[in-house]
Design a protein around this motif. Structure first.
Motif, PDB file in Angstrom:
ATOM      1  N   ASP A  91     -65.071   0.396  -0.243  1.00 55.30           N
ATOM      2  CA  ASP A  91     -65.261  -0.601  -1.298  1.00 55.30           C
ATOM      3  C   ASP A  91     -63.927  -1.216  -1.701  1.00 55.30           C
ATOM      4  OD1 ASP A  91     -67.944  -0.127  -1.261  1.00 55.30           O
ATOM      5  OD2 ASP A  91     -67.923   1.260  -2.957  1.00 55.30           O
ATOM      6  N   PHE A  92     -62.854  -0.430  -1.572  1.00 57.28           N
ATOM      7  CA  PHE A  92     -61.512  -0.989  -1.754  1.00 57.28           C
ATOM      8  C   PHE A  92     -60.527  -0.136  -0.969  1.00 57.28           C
ATOM      9  CE2 PHE A  92     -61.717   2.026  -5.305  1.00 57.28           C
ATOM     10  CZ  PHE A  92     -60.482   2.657  -5.238  1.00 57.28           C
ATOM     11  N   CYS A  93     -59.401  -0.724  -0.630  1.00 55.25           N
ATOM     12  CA  CYS A  93     -58.352   0.017   0.068  1.00 55.25           C
ATOM     13  C   CYS A  93     -56.992  -0.399  -0.466  1.00 55.25           C
ATOM     14  CB  CYS A  93     -58.428  -0.182   1.582  1.00 55.25           C
ATOM     15  SG  CYS A  93     -57.811  -1.755   2.174  1.00 55.25           S
ATOM     16  N   VAL A  94     -56.048   0.511  -0.341  1.00 55.77           N
ATOM     17  CA  VAL A  94     -54.684   0.300  -0.824  1.00 55.77           C
ATOM     18  C   VAL A  94     -53.729   0.798   0.247  1.00 55.77           C
ATOM     19  CG1 VAL A  94     -52.970   1.006  -2.522  1.00 55.77           C
ATOM     20  CG2 VAL A  94     -55.284   0.485  -3.265  1.00 55.77           C
ATOM     21  N   ILE A  95     -52.671   0.032   0.504  1.00 56.27           N
ATOM     22  CA  ILE A  95     -51.618   0.467   1.423  1.00 56.27           C
ATOM     23  C   ILE A  95     -50.327   0.591   0.628  1.00 56.27           C
ATOM     24  CG2 ILE A  95     -50.238  -0.085   3.464  1.00 56.27           C
ATOM     25  CD1 ILE A  95     -52.640  -1.568   4.589  1.00 56.27           C
ATOM     26  N   ASP A  96     -49.738   1.785   0.631  1.00 53.53           N
ATOM     27  CA  ASP A  96     -48.453   2.036  -0.012  1.00 53.53           C
ATOM     28  C   ASP A  96     -47.429   2.405   1.051  1.00 53.53           C
ATOM     29  OD1 ASP A  96     -49.487   1.796  -2.694  1.00 53.53           O
ATOM     30  OD2 ASP A  96     -50.407   3.764  -2.424  1.00 53.53           O
ATOM     31  N   VAL A  97     -46.196   2.031   0.820  1.00 53.76           N
ATOM     32  CA  VAL A  97     -45.125   2.391   1.740  1.00 53.76           C
ATOM     33  C   VAL A  97     -44.037   3.134   0.976  1.00 53.76           C
ATOM     34  CG1 VAL A  97     -45.550   0.517   3.351  1.00 53.76           C
ATOM     35  CG2 VAL A  97     -43.993   0.159   1.437  1.00 53.76           C
ATOM     36  N   ILE A  98     -43.313   3.974   1.692  1.00 56.83           N
ATOM     37  CA  ILE A  98     -42.218   4.737   1.105  1.00 56.83           C
ATOM     38  C   ILE A  98     -40.909   4.075   1.523  1.00 56.83           C
ATOM     39  CG2 ILE A  98     -41.154   7.000   0.848  1.00 56.83           C
ATOM     40  CD1 ILE A  98     -44.054   6.833  -0.099  1.00 56.83           C
ATOM     41  N   VAL A  99     -40.180   3.559   0.548  1.00 59.28           N
ATOM     42  CA  VAL A  99     -38.900   2.910   0.812  1.00 59.28           C
ATOM     43  C   VAL A  99     -37.837   3.615  -0.012  1.00 59.28           C
ATOM     44  CG1 VAL A  99     -37.571   0.778   0.668  1.00 59.28           C
ATOM     45  CG2 VAL A  99     -39.988   0.690   1.294  1.00 59.28           C
ATOM     46  N   GLU A 100     -36.861   4.207   0.687  1.00 58.18           N
ATOM     47  CA  GLU A 100     -35.776   4.934   0.027  1.00 58.18           C
ATOM     48  C   GLU A 100     -36.323   5.973  -0.942  1.00 58.18           C
ATOM     49  OE1 GLU A 100     -33.063   2.095  -1.609  1.00 58.18           O
ATOM     50  OE2 GLU A 100     -32.442   1.358   0.357  1.00 58.18           O
ATOM     51  N   GLY A 101     -37.365   6.677  -0.502  1.00 61.82           N
ATOM     52  CA  GLY A 101     -37.917   7.772  -1.280  1.00 61.82           C
ATOM     53  C   GLY A 101     -38.876   7.382  -2.378  1.00 61.82           C
ATOM     54  N   ARG A 102     -39.157   6.092  -2.556  1.00 61.16           N
ATOM     55  CA  ARG A 102     -40.046   5.649  -3.639  1.00 61.16           C
ATOM     56  C   ARG A 102     -41.269   4.966  -3.056  1.00 61.16           C
ATOM     57  NH1 ARG A 102     -38.917   2.025  -7.235  1.00 61.16           N
ATOM     58  NH2 ARG A 102     -37.453   0.814  -5.986  1.00 61.16           N
ATOM     59  N   PRO A 103     -42.464   5.234  -3.628  1.00 62.74           N
ATOM     60  CA  PRO A 103     -43.665   4.547  -3.142  1.00 62.74           C
ATOM     61  C   PRO A 103     -43.745   3.136  -3.695  1.00 62.74           C
ATOM     62  CG  PRO A 103     -44.249   6.035  -4.928  1.00 62.74           C
ATOM     63  CD  PRO A 103     -42.776   6.229  -4.661  1.00 62.74           C
ATOM     64  N   LEU A 104     -44.047   2.179  -2.822  1.00 63.08           N
ATOM     65  CA  LEU A 104     -44.217   0.781  -3.230  1.00 63.08           C
ATOM     66  C   LEU A 104     -45.594   0.302  -2.783  1.00 63.08           C
ATOM     67  CD1 LEU A 104     -40.771  -0.774  -2.211  1.00 63.08           C
ATOM     68  CD2 LEU A 104     -41.499  -0.060  -4.486  1.00 63.08           C
TER      69      LEU A 104
END
Length: 466
Positions: free
Chosen positions: A67-80
């Motif tokens: 029903d929904f999706c989210v993509i997060d990435v880890i940049v320099e130790g922080r989730p964005l």
């Protein structure tokens, strides 16, 4: 054929029909799963920009498998947060809320441990306890509850031997649930998504963008953070500025102090909104007030100048300000003007009273006026100004509140003691979680007043006693 045989045959026919229906449904699910995997693989094989890759991947997943999706990435130790897609039928405002929300990725999914690599996390039936673990605070928990998630899965995304982010898929309003039969599909899916995003250069592009953003933010912060209070002859002063959130150093509250023709002007203000836009308005407000006041020494002129500047912006910008002049001559009163801001408070022993009535806020109306009040502040009395981030600060027992503020101000001996007492009480009350910027400024006449025209270079020394 006997009755028993007929019943048995009917039962077998019904069972066979059920098996066929389930087999057909399974084949249909498998066909949809293959179609989704093929779509994601096709995205990875094309030479697309990062934005297009994210868009096509989320379109392939919603509403086909989520029903929904989210993509997060880890940049320099922080989730964005890189991408959000919400399918039809969901509650209003969900996509915007998910886009703004700070990711809450479980450690075992993103980092793993020494003994085990990052693993997927599947929750078939979401419980209230699960919401507690996912939520950052009570407001976030209410937002997650409003979505009505039934099942979710968080898949680690890995590229070049390291975990680079996570894909979250969830079902809610469609009535679907994830089960163990989908585990194999999810294992294949996370590999396809990881490859497609890596081919598009998402992780390297976001890393460069994040480093550039951090450099710009650091430069802005140095210029917009409230400066240390200068020495104001005849007065002692202390201030505190606490931005909301661990990563925000610039926000919508501000204070400033600078010399004018007949003494010093002090301003305390609060800009509506948060983030970069609020910081830009904060900078405009501070420097407009400083320029106008330095030229005229008049709090009313400073407020009117800032009001015109805010009305001239293309976007809506609202601001509250308390502005007052501090005379070096102890025989002269303090002059105050307040625009939509919590009125400054005068502390005399156990008595805490508001000094002036607040006028219209800035940036809302053209034809408005503010009144200039005069106030005598004697030695031993305190003048305290706050932003509403103090009284409105939420904690487990409600709001910090004006009553608690007044009780803490009563009998406080000095500006430094005021700031230390309020900051400590706020930290304890909110359990260290500030959801809004907060600023405090306290002033007092020094006990050793020698009048205007005295040698300013020795203003902090006590006279010799023969």
């Amino acid at each position: 054929m006997g009755t028993v045989a007929i019943v048995v045959l009917a039962g077998l026919s019904a069972a066979l029909a059920l098996i066929l229906v389930r087999a057909s449904a399974a084949r249909a699910r498998m066909a949809r799963s293959f179609a989704v995997l093929e779509s994601v693989a096709a995205v990875g094989e094309r030479d697309l920009a990062v934005e297009s890759t994210l868009q096509e991947i989320t379109e392939a997943l919603v509403p086909a498998v989520a029903d929904f999706c989210v993509i997060d990435v880890i940049v320099e130790g922080r989730p964005l947060r890189a991408a959000v897609r919400v399918g039809p039928g969901g509650p209003p405002g969900i996509e915007e809320g998910l886009s703004r929300r700070t990711p809450s990725l479980p450690v075992e999914t993103v980092v793993g441990s020494v003994d085990a690599p990052p693993v997927a996390r599947l929750r078939r039936d979401l419980s209230e306890a699960d919401l507690e673990k996912l939520a950052h605070d009570p407001g976030d928990r209410a937002f997650l509850r409003r979505i009505g998630m039934r099942s979710f899965v968080i898949l680690p995304l890995r590229a070049r031997g390291r975990t680079t982010g996570a894909l979250t898929l969830a079902v809610a309003w469609s009535g679907r649930r994830y089960g163990t039969e989908t585990a194999r599909f999810f294992r294949v899916l996370k590999g396809r998504v990881s490859l497609a995003l890596d081919n598009a250069g998402l992780f390297s592009d976001l890393g460069r963008a994040e480093r550039a953003r951090a450099e710009i933010a650091e430069t802005l912060q140095r210029g917009l953070l409230p400066p240390p209070l200068p020495h104001i002859p005849g007065w002692s002063a202390a201030a505190m500025y606490r931005p909301a959130g661990a990563e925000n150093e610039v926000g919508g509250d501000f204070y400033d102090a600078f010399p004018v023709a007949d003494g010093w002007m002090v301003v305390v203000g609060d800009v509506t909104g948060r983030g970069a836009r609020a910081a830009s308005i904060t900078g405009q407000a501070r420097y407009t007030l400083r320029t106008a006041a330095s030229l005229t020494g008049d709090p009313l002129v400073a407020l009117a100048t800032l009001n015109r500047a805010l009305l001239g912006r293309r976007d809506s910008a609202l601001c509250t300000v308390a502005a007052f002049t501090l005379p070096e001559d102890p025989t002269q009163p303090v002059r105050l003007a307040v625009a939509g801001h919590p009125p400054p408070m005068l502390v005399v022993g156990e008595s805490v009273v508001e000094t002036v009535a607040s006028g219209p806020l800035l940036g809302a109306f053209e034809d408005v006026e503010w009144s200039l009040q005069r106030l005598r502040v004697e030695a031993g009395q305190l003048l305290v100004v706050i932003t509403d981030g103090v009284t409105e600060a939420p904690g487990p027992r409600g709001r910090f509140g004006e009553e608690r503020l007044r009780s803490l101000l009563a009998t406080t001996p000095s500006p430094v003691a005021v700031v230390q007492r309020l900051e400590g009480a706020m930290h304890e009350f909110t359990e260290g979680r500030f959801v809004d910027d907060a600023a405090i400024l306290a002033l007092a006449r020094t006990a050793d007043e020698r009048g205007a025209g005295a040698d300013r270079s020795f203003g902090d020394l006590h006279p010799l006693v023969a």
